[in-house]
Design an enzyme around this catalytic site. Structure first.
Site, PDB file in Angstrom:
ATOM      1  N   LYS A 180       0.860  -1.173   0.000  1.00 36.53           N
ATOM      2  CA  LYS A 180       0.000   0.000   0.000  1.00 36.53           C
ATOM      3  C   LYS A 180       0.903   1.232   0.000  1.00 36.53           C
ATOM      4  CE  LYS A 180      -1.335   2.857   2.815  1.00 36.53           C
ATOM      5  NZ  LYS A 180      -1.332   4.164   2.079  1.00 36.53           N
ATOM      6  N   GLU A 255      10.750   1.746  10.077  1.00 39.62           N
ATOM      7  CA  GLU A 255      11.724   2.796   9.764  1.00 39.62           C
ATOM      8  C   GLU A 255      10.988   4.119   9.921  1.00 39.62           C
ATOM      9  OE1 GLU A 255      15.158   4.270   9.489  1.00 39.62           O
ATOM     10  OE2 GLU A 255      14.975   2.111   9.187  1.00 39.62           O
ATOM     11  N   CYS A 289      13.879  11.370   5.882  1.00 38.69           N
ATOM     12  CA  CYS A 289      14.168  10.945   7.250  1.00 38.69           C
ATOM     13  C   CYS A 289      15.615  11.212   7.626  1.00 38.69           C
ATOM     14  CB  CYS A 289      13.826   9.473   7.435  1.00 38.69           C
ATOM     15  SG  CYS A 289      14.620   8.379   6.243  1.00 38.69           S
ATOM     16  N   GLU A 390      10.836  16.430  15.034  1.00 36.54           N
ATOM     17  CA  GLU A 390      10.967  16.297  13.585  1.00 36.54           C
ATOM     18  C   GLU A 390       9.952  17.203  12.890  1.00 36.54           C
ATOM     19  OE1 GLU A 390      11.607  12.748  10.411  1.00 36.54           O
ATOM     20  OE2 GLU A 390       9.853  12.550  11.709  1.00 36.54           O
TER      21      GLU A 390
END
Length: 500
Positions: A180, A255, A289, A390
């Site tokens: 997906k 991750e 990331c 973040e």
């Protein structure tokens, strides 16, 4: 009179066919640099579609796991060859739906090519172990075994590279796949799946369902026949994935987020460090990331580094990624742009000094896109939210430090642990940094971005859960070890040996 171009409506790929979703709902794939451009229309799939895809993958697994691994590798090799031939078209389509500049989307496609070639080669290795037994007339060894149906959930920032990091090792190990992709970048996954199908992948081995996380992603990771889940995305969603996998002990790879740092020491080559900081922070508009959103600079060179960096950042050309002169593209969507603007407001209220950028770009060439200025805050405090959280956008924080030890402590003062870099001419400091930085990846005299397919990729702390993408490390996740003991003597012979 001009004829209006009707956007293409795409379908799910289930059991070797492009089929419509059960739901009539759809998702618009729009160009973030020009939201008037509708790149394509993709289905908004539901649990019923996921069930169909998992059923197809379950059935295909019974035969795919028996295909010799070198033959599986040949299919991947043919797919890699096709990607090479179509690289420029794939990159341009990716820029249209994701926004990053062509130089970066070409790199994204190349990463997919490299991973596909690499895993194709692993089809002729997939090494196990042979060891001497402690008993006579006995042979001992271990082999890799496939696991079953794998559920893959991928992000929008690397829409071919990251799917390839997951699909290729899963396939070469003999698993079947339901993927997906992120709803913001479905076209790149369409291209990847189409190419693998053309390369000869049997029906049902690879399936794709488009849609959002709650409607399509959640049923996939909860499905009882899915034996393994690999997810790349935010830490918050990663926790949900982990919780979904826990009750049935699914193998789970996460991750997740990062708050990466560059350390600039007093002996650094400042020209090199400035360029590394610019591309580490503003490449992919900071939406990666591994992006460097913190820079700790030795006070002896802080002033000079700051001025050089600000001059370079203020000159960055922001615009449509298809324009060869553009150096930074738009944010992926309105929500991400609003997140960036929210953190700019937070940083200003926290007392950080806004030295560059800080505003949405509007009007003219920016009027129909999600553009934001590359933004730099200076003289930041390590406790500030813009330093700790973040942002996933073009916002960079500069922090002065007294020396190497403080820089290492500041780097490790983070709940994340993906990537870090140090710029120094001191070989001792370089090796100490490689030893002491609490990250999965360390760069010396290079920015925090960039990965090679034959090396493990991943982080620690709130970034990852111990598994790695790429290299042979990926094979460890997508396969199980099976230990084999072979007795090649009969009982009478063994008794005679034991009594001798």
């Amino acid at each position: 009179m001009a004829t209006a171009v009707i956007p293409r409506a795409y379908k799910n790929f289930i059991n070797g066919e492009w089929v419509p979703a059960r739901s009539t709902q759809a998702i618009d794939d729009r160009n973030p640099a020009n939201t008037d451009e509708l790149v394509g229309i993709f289905p908004s799939s539901t649990e019923d579609d996921v069930n169909d895809a998992v059923d197809a993958a379950t059935q295909a697994y019974e035969t795919w796991r028996l295909v010799p691994a070198p033959k599986r590798g040949e299919i991947l090799y043919r797919a890699a060859e096709t990607m090479v031939a179509r690289k420029e078209d794939l990159a341009r389509d990716m820029t249209r739906e994701m926004g990053k500049i062509l130089a970066e989307t070409r790199g994204d496609v190349q990463e997919a090519i490299d991973m596909t070639y690499y895993m194709a080669g692993e089809g002729r290795r997939l090494f196990g172990q042979t060891t001497p037994s402690e008993l006579q007339a006995k042979f001992a060894m271990s082999v890799r075994s496939p696991i079953g149906v794998t559920g893959l959930i991928t992000p929008w920032n690397f829409p071919m590279a990251i799917p390839s990091w997951k699909i290729m090792p899963a396939l070469i190990c003999g698993n079947t796949v339901v993927i997906k992709p992120a709803e913001d970048t479905p076209l790149s996954t369409y291209h990847l799946v189409q190419i693998l199908s053309e390369a000869g992948l049997p029906a049902g081995v690879l399936n794709v369902v488009y849609g959002d996380g709650p409607a399509a992603g959640s049923p996939l990771m909860h499905h009882p026949d899915v034996k393994l889940v690999s997810f790349t995305g935010s830490t918050e969603v990663g926790r949900l994935v982990s919780s979904a996998c826990a009750p049935t002990f699914k193998k789970c790879h996460l991750e997740m987020g990062g708050k990466n740092i560059i350390l600039v020491m007093d002996d650094a080559n400042l020209d090199l460090a400035v360029e590394g900081a610019v591309w580490g922070a503003f490449g992919t508009t900071g939406q990666r990331c591994t992006a460097a959103s913190r820079i700790a600079v030795h006070k002896a060179v802080y002033g000079e580094f700051k001025e050089r960096l600000l001059e370079r950042v203020r000159a960055l050309r922001v615009g449509d990624g298809l324009d060869p002169s553009t150096e930074m593209g738009p944010c992926i969507n309105e929500q991400q742009l609003k997140t960036v603007m929210k953190y700019v407001d937070i940083g200003t209220k926290e007392g950080a000094k806004l030295a560059a950028g800080g505003h949405r770009l509007e009007g003219g060439a920016y009027a129909k896109g999600w553009f934001h200025e590359p933004t730099v805050y200076t003289d930041c405090d390590p406790k500030m939210r813009i330093v700790q959280e973040e942002i996933f956008g073009p916002v960079l924080s500069l922090l002065p430090v007294d020396g190497f030890a403080e820089a290492i402590d500041m780097a490790n003062n983070s709940k994340y642990g993906l990537s870090a870099a140090i710029y120094t001419r001191n070989v001792n400091h370089a090796f100490l940094a490689m030893r002491d930085l609490e990250t999965g990846i360390v760069y010396v005299n290079a920015p925090t971005i960039g990965a090679e397919t034959h090396l493990p990729f991943g982080g620690i702390k709130n970034t990852g859960n111990g598994h790695r993408e790429a290299s042979v490390a990926a094979l460890d996740f997508y396969s199980e070890w099976k230990t084999l003991y072979i007795d090649y003597s009969d009982r009478l012979q063994r008794a005679q040996i034991d009594n001798a």
